[in-house]
Design an enzyme around this catalytic site. Sequence first.
Site, PDB file in Angstrom:
ATOM      1  N   GLU A 133      -9.683  -1.413   5.250  1.00 11.81           N
ATOM      2  CA  GLU A 133     -10.373  -1.026   6.485  1.00 11.81           C
ATOM      3  C   GLU A 133     -11.602  -1.905   6.700  1.00 11.81           C
ATOM      4  OE1 GLU A 133      -8.590   0.581   8.206  1.00 11.81           O
ATOM      5  OE2 GLU A 133      -8.227   2.661   7.655  1.00 11.81           O
ATOM      6  N   ASP A 142       0.822  -1.213   0.000  1.00  7.78           N
ATOM      7  CA  ASP A 142       0.000   0.000   0.000  1.00  7.78           C
ATOM      8  C   ASP A 142       0.855   1.262   0.000  1.00  7.78           C
ATOM      9  OD1 ASP A 142       0.955  -0.413   2.558  1.00  7.78           O
ATOM     10  OD2 ASP A 142      -1.000  -0.587   3.508  1.00  7.78           O
ATOM     11  N   ASN A 179      -7.600  -2.141  14.177  1.00  9.72           N
ATOM     12  CA  ASN A 179      -8.971  -2.476  13.778  1.00  9.72           C
ATOM     13  C   ASN A 179      -9.025  -3.728  12.896  1.00  9.72           C
ATOM     14  OD1 ASN A 179      -7.932  -1.604  11.371  1.00  9.72           O
ATOM     15  ND2 ASN A 179      -9.269   0.170  11.133  1.00  9.72           N
ATOM     16  N   HIS A 210      -7.207  -4.312  10.198  1.00 10.52           N
ATOM     17  CA  HIS A 210      -6.952  -4.153   8.759  1.00 10.52           C
ATOM     18  C   HIS A 210      -5.629  -4.793   8.356  1.00 10.52           C
ATOM     19  CE1 HIS A 210      -4.928   0.130   9.115  1.00 10.52           C
ATOM     20  NE2 HIS A 210      -4.030  -0.824   9.235  1.00 10.52           N
TER      21      HIS A 210
HETATM   22  C1  GLP Z   1      -0.457   0.594   8.435  1.00 16.55           C
HETATM   23  C2  GLP Z   1      -0.208  -0.291   7.241  1.00 16.55           C
HETATM   24  C3  GLP Z   1      -0.452  -1.743   7.592  1.00 16.55           C
HETATM   25  C4  GLP Z   1       0.276  -2.101   8.881  1.00 16.55           C
HETATM   26  C5  GLP Z   1      -0.231  -1.225   9.991  1.00 16.55           C
HETATM   27  C6  GLP Z   1       0.359  -1.569  11.351  1.00 16.55           C
HETATM   28  O1  GLP Z   1      -1.807   0.756   8.661  1.00 16.55           O
HETATM   29  N1  GLP Z   1      -1.041   0.036   6.134  1.00 16.55           N
HETATM   30  O2  GLP Z   1       0.012  -2.553   6.525  1.00 16.55           O
HETATM   31  O3  GLP Z   1       0.046  -3.435   9.184  1.00 16.55           O
HETATM   32  O4  GLP Z   1       0.124   0.100   9.639  1.00 16.55           O
HETATM   33  O5  GLP Z   1       1.435  -0.745  11.679  1.00 16.55           O
HETATM   34  P1  GLP Z   1       2.371  -0.947  12.931  1.00 16.55           P
HETATM   35  O6  GLP Z   1       3.236  -2.111  12.623  1.00 16.55           O
HETATM   36  O7  GLP Z   1       3.129   0.332  13.002  1.00 16.55           O
HETATM   37  O8  GLP Z   1       1.486  -1.181  14.093  1.00 16.55           O
END
Ligand code: GLP
Length: 264
Positions: A144, A67, A137, A139
Amino acid sequence: MLVILKREAGEIYEQAAQLIASAIKKKPELTLGLATGSTMVGVYDHLVRLYQAGSVDFSQVVTFNLDEYLGLPASHPHSFHYFMHEHFFRRVNVQPRNIHMPDGSGRGNYDQSCASYEQAIRAAGGIDIQLLGIGRNGHIGFNEPTSSLASRTRLKVLSRETLDDNSKFFAPGEESPRCAITMGIGTILEARKILLLATGAAKAAAIAKSIEGPVASAVSASALQLHPDVTFLLDEPAASQLAQRDYYHRVLEMTALLTPDRLA
Ligand code: GLP
């Protein structure tokens, strides 16, 4: 699903890096789906260490990121382009021509650029291993809650929870992106193998719902229950709300005895 439970976050990062490095040894031209977020930093650090020790060679590896925020230039310190360059690409020998990231520049026809991204994944023969983190959440990527479980790469509006989680990374007063381009859940499910990493108590509820709850669009990661080869790598706080922890430990012991390849 294989659920690997470890005491410390560092053990999770190391094991994920080792699984990726051994897959690359078996298939040097591996197609790797990559993720961003703080959870991934430790994985990339370990992969860099393995590369510096001469234990892994990325020269033929092809990468596709999950993404990217919409509207941030690649040079913006919070763009996922920048994150990937800083934490991984500039430190290893992935060839620039083999790096693919969704185009978040915000120019042109989104549908067309998303369809081209899907086409590029197909042309590369599909993704061999997809790395995933998870949002609070539930995702995966930026899919989402209520994302279609059959969704493909597309423009996605970020949820309030995600905007709140992200705002801490941006300077006070600086507007954080409200949308992103993300691989869809259907796209992710086509990867041949999936590794999802989660650390910390903030992820415990999302992890319990994803592994032990019903498959539902309200929790995107629950769709992974439909995939034949998913490994969850969890530290103790992230696993703390799982009801079947004892069973996962027993499965791990038997896996180490019977099919150790799945663990390293
Ligand atoms: C963002 C990314 C996700 C990732 C999430 C968790 O939302 N789009 O792919 O899994 O962050 O991030 P963190 O590892 O900082 O908790």
